[in-house]
Design an enzyme around this catalytic site. Structure first.
Site, mmCIF file in Angstrom:
data_model
loop_
_atom_site.group_PDB
_atom_site.id
_atom_site.type_symbol
_atom_site.label_atom_id
_atom_site.label_comp_id
_atom_site.label_asym_id
_atom_site.label_seq_id
_atom_site.Cartn_x
_atom_site.Cartn_y
_atom_site.Cartn_z
ATOM 1 N N SER A 103 49.676 35.586 34.942
ATOM 2 C CA SER A 103 50.113 36.968 35.125
ATOM 3 C C SER A 103 51.360 37.232 34.294
ATOM 4 O O SER A 103 52.168 36.327 34.047
ATOM 5 C CB SER A 103 50.439 37.152 36.618
ATOM 6 O OG SER A 103 51.168 38.330 36.796
ATOM 7 N N TYR A 116 55.128 34.631 44.553
ATOM 8 C CA TYR A 116 53.820 34.785 43.886
ATOM 9 C C TYR A 116 53.938 34.418 42.403
ATOM 10 O O TYR A 116 53.180 33.590 41.888
ATOM 11 C CB TYR A 116 53.304 36.220 44.041
ATOM 12 C CG TYR A 116 52.161 36.525 43.098
ATOM 13 C CD1 TYR A 116 50.919 35.908 43.243
ATOM 14 C CD2 TYR A 116 52.331 37.410 42.022
ATOM 15 C CE1 TYR A 116 49.877 36.168 42.358
ATOM 16 C CE2 TYR A 116 51.296 37.670 41.137
ATOM 17 C CZ TYR A 116 50.076 37.047 41.301
ATOM 18 O OH TYR A 116 49.045 37.292 40.420
ATOM 19 N N LYS A 158 52.437 31.102 40.055
ATOM 20 C CA LYS A 158 51.699 31.164 38.785
ATOM 21 C C LYS A 158 52.429 30.331 37.714
ATOM 22 O O LYS A 158 51.811 29.612 36.940
ATOM 23 C CB LYS A 158 51.560 32.612 38.308
ATOM 24 C CG LYS A 158 50.661 33.468 39.176
ATOM 25 C CD LYS A 158 49.206 33.094 38.993
ATOM 26 C CE LYS A 158 48.277 33.882 39.880
ATOM 27 N NZ LYS A 158 46.919 33.376 39.920
HETATM 28 P P1 NAD Z 1 41.163 39.176 44.616
HETATM 29 O O1 NAD Z 1 41.951 38.910 45.830
HETATM 30 O O2 NAD Z 1 40.248 40.358 44.595
HETATM 31 O O3 NAD Z 1 40.307 37.878 44.211
HETATM 32 C C1 NAD Z 1 40.721 36.576 44.523
HETATM 33 C C2 NAD Z 1 39.554 35.889 45.194
HETATM 34 O O4 NAD Z 1 39.913 34.539 45.499
HETATM 35 C C3 NAD Z 1 39.152 36.547 46.524
HETATM 36 O O5 NAD Z 1 37.759 36.761 46.522
HETATM 37 C C4 NAD Z 1 39.550 35.525 47.585
HETATM 38 O O6 NAD Z 1 38.689 35.557 48.714
HETATM 39 C C5 NAD Z 1 39.455 34.223 46.802
HETATM 40 N N1 NAD Z 1 40.329 33.138 47.286
HETATM 41 C C6 NAD Z 1 41.653 33.192 47.547
HETATM 42 N N2 NAD Z 1 42.087 31.974 47.934
HETATM 43 C C7 NAD Z 1 41.016 31.145 47.893
HETATM 44 C C8 NAD Z 1 40.821 29.763 48.175
HETATM 45 N N3 NAD Z 1 41.834 28.992 48.584
HETATM 46 N N4 NAD Z 1 39.594 29.227 48.037
HETATM 47 C C9 NAD Z 1 38.551 30.007 47.623
HETATM 48 N N5 NAD Z 1 38.671 31.306 47.351
HETATM 49 C C10 NAD Z 1 39.900 31.874 47.473
HETATM 50 O O7 NAD Z 1 42.196 39.262 43.394
HETATM 51 P P2 NAD Z 1 41.948 39.686 41.881
HETATM 52 O O8 NAD Z 1 42.705 40.939 41.639
HETATM 53 O O9 NAD Z 1 40.527 39.614 41.534
HETATM 54 O O10 NAD Z 1 42.755 38.527 41.148
HETATM 55 C C11 NAD Z 1 42.139 37.357 40.647
HETATM 56 C C12 NAD Z 1 43.209 36.442 40.084
HETATM 57 O O11 NAD Z 1 43.920 37.126 39.054
HETATM 58 C C13 NAD Z 1 44.243 35.999 41.111
HETATM 59 O O12 NAD Z 1 44.547 34.634 40.877
HETATM 60 C C14 NAD Z 1 45.433 36.871 40.796
HETATM 61 O O13 NAD Z 1 46.638 36.253 41.145
HETATM 62 C C15 NAD Z 1 45.308 37.038 39.295
HETATM 63 N N6 NAD Z 1 45.957 38.254 38.810
HETATM 64 C C16 NAD Z 1 45.584 39.460 39.333
HETATM 65 C C17 NAD Z 1 46.225 40.614 38.892
HETATM 66 C C18 NAD Z 1 45.850 41.960 39.477
HETATM 67 O O14 NAD Z 1 46.625 42.897 39.328
HETATM 68 N N7 NAD Z 1 44.716 42.114 40.130
HETATM 69 C C19 NAD Z 1 47.232 40.550 37.911
HETATM 70 C C20 NAD Z 1 47.560 39.290 37.392
HETATM 71 C C21 NAD Z 1 46.913 38.144 37.846
#
Ligand code: NAD
Ligand code: UDP
Length: 349
Positions: free
Chosen positions: A127, A151, A155
């Site tokens: 991120s 958070y 990362k």
């Molecule tokens: P999201 O919460 O929709 O998806 C994450 C998924 O991981 C969920 O389906 C959740 O059930 C699953 N999960 C969490 N912990 C778990 C575990 N221990 N075992 C198995 N499954 C698990 O989030 P997203 O927006 O799709 O983000 C995906 C990734 O991208 C994340 O790592 C997030 O930190 C990163 N990210 C997201 C953003 C954003 O703005 N959405 C920005 C930068 C980075």
């Protein structure tokens, strides 16, 4: 050529479900491991509706080593895209242990299992929050890391761990070293243009775009614009918004790059995934009103703690080495968000 199997952790989530669509459309087999802590398996039914193809889904926590081991033995993936993680900054300040356990320990278990199964290609969801405070508004990958909340630090820690793994392996196992792409996302928004999958936040959204969409649909009464006295073009915060489809295409580009020069002898490299320019909060509101014909009820509120005035990506490295750049516009992002929100006012429920 044999078809590669990509294991997608967190594949039922917002970005993960869109990645499943792109992977299936690109000819990969897809295996999803998700504990559904922040998602619903319905998203994967919708992925099938869009692509006509199924993913193989395991409801499992990535910290469950035995289960993960069995999945790797059965599915024999060649590559992992690791989305699974918790992502709410505020919650991470209240429950740091939960965040470090899930995001850092979870990645340790995952990479241990990958190592044991000799699976050495990994794309990691990092991120832009890993960048430290700087006077620059455009972030290049060589800026210092210095996240300011648990958070972001989770990362940054994972990035360090993965860099160490790759460095150790390139000396001891030159025949099959780690190839790791750390993809630093800026602000992902939007949805698949079918309106079948999209972002379905739990409770009241923290992020701007889902909040605006829920005000437009009448689920929330009013948007608070956090600050109008920043040193930006209109005083409101500026961010680099990126369409989720452009974002997930960056992951496919990273997988293809594992066969290119920069990864041939093993490496762990960070790439910004962003547009390279920013939009203000008022730009988002105005575009939303124009595209949807809905008026957004908003008020100016105090600045939100921890927010920066303005930042956006320098995406040149991703263009040069991954042959990737954004293709969609702000209008696409807004139109696709609204299409998803209006077709699914209660999300996946
Ligand atoms: P999201 O919460 O929709 O998806 C994450 C998924 O991981 C969920 O389906 C959740 O059930 C699953 N999960 C969490 N912990 C778990 C575990 N221990 N075992 C198995 N499954 C698990 O989030 P997203 O927006 O799709 O983000 C995906 C990734 O991208 C994340 O790592 C997030 O930190 C990163 N990210 C997201 C953003 C954003 O703005 N959405 C920005 C930068 C980075
Ligand atoms: N923002 C806002 N009201 C909200 C949510 C966000 O004014 O209800 C602003 C926030 O201050 C920032 C921008 O919108 O300038 C993007 O915030 P978001 O939480 O979506 O992403 P961040 O960049 O903080 O990760």
């Amino acid at each position: 050529m044999s078809i590669h199997t990509v294991l997608v952790t967190g594949g039922a989530g917002y970005i993960g479900s869109h990645a499943c669509v792109e992977l299936l459309n690109s000819g990969f087999n897809v295996v999803v491991v998700d504990n559904l802590s922040n998602s619903k398996a319905t998203s994967l039914d919708r992925v099938k509706q869009i692509t006509g193809k199924s993913v193989r889904f395991y409801e499992a926590d990535i910290r469950d080593k035995e289960k993960l081991n069995n999945i790797f033995t059965k599915e024999k993936p060649t590559t992992v895209i690791h989305f699974a993680g918790l992502k709410a900054v505020g919650e991470s300040c209240e429950q740091p242990h939960l965040y470090y356990h899930n995001n850092v320990f979870g990645t340790l278990v995952l990479t241990e299992v990958m190592q044991e199964h000799n699976v050495k290609q990994l794309v990691f969801s990092s991120s832009a929050t890993v960048y430290g405070i700087t006077d620059k508004t455009q972030y290049s990958e060589d800026l210092p890391i210095g996240a300011i909340n648990p958070y972001g630090r989770s990362k940054a820690m994972v990035e360090d761990i993965l860099r160490d793994l790759a460095a150790a392996d390139s000396k001891t196992k030159p025949d099959k070293p780690w190839k790791i792409a750390l993809l630093r996302y800026f602000n992902p928004i939007g949805a698949h243009d079918s309106g079948l999958i999209g972002e379905d936040p739990n409770g009241i959204p923290n992020n701007l775009m889902p909040y605006v969409a829920q005000v437009a649909i009448g689920k929330l009464p009013q948007l608070s614009v956090f600050g109008d006295d920043y040193p930006t073009k209109d005083g409101t915060g500026v961010r680099d918004y990126i369409h989720v489809i452009d974002l997930v295409k960056g992951h496919i580009s990273a997988i293809h790059a594992f066969n290119k020069e920069q990864f041939l002898s093993g490496n762990c490299k960070a790439y910004n995934l962003g547009a390279g320019h920013g939009y203000s909060v008022l730009d988002i509101i105005n575009t939303f009103e124009k595209i949807t014909g809905k008026s957004i009820n908003y008020k100016i509120s105090p600045r939100r703690n921890g927010d920066l005035a303005e930042y956006y990506a320098n995406p040149e490295l991703a263009l040069k080495e991954l042959n990737w750049k954004v293709e969609k516009t702000l209008k696409d992002m807004v139109a696709d968000t609204w299409n998803w929100q209006s077709k699914n006012p209660q999300g996946y429920q």
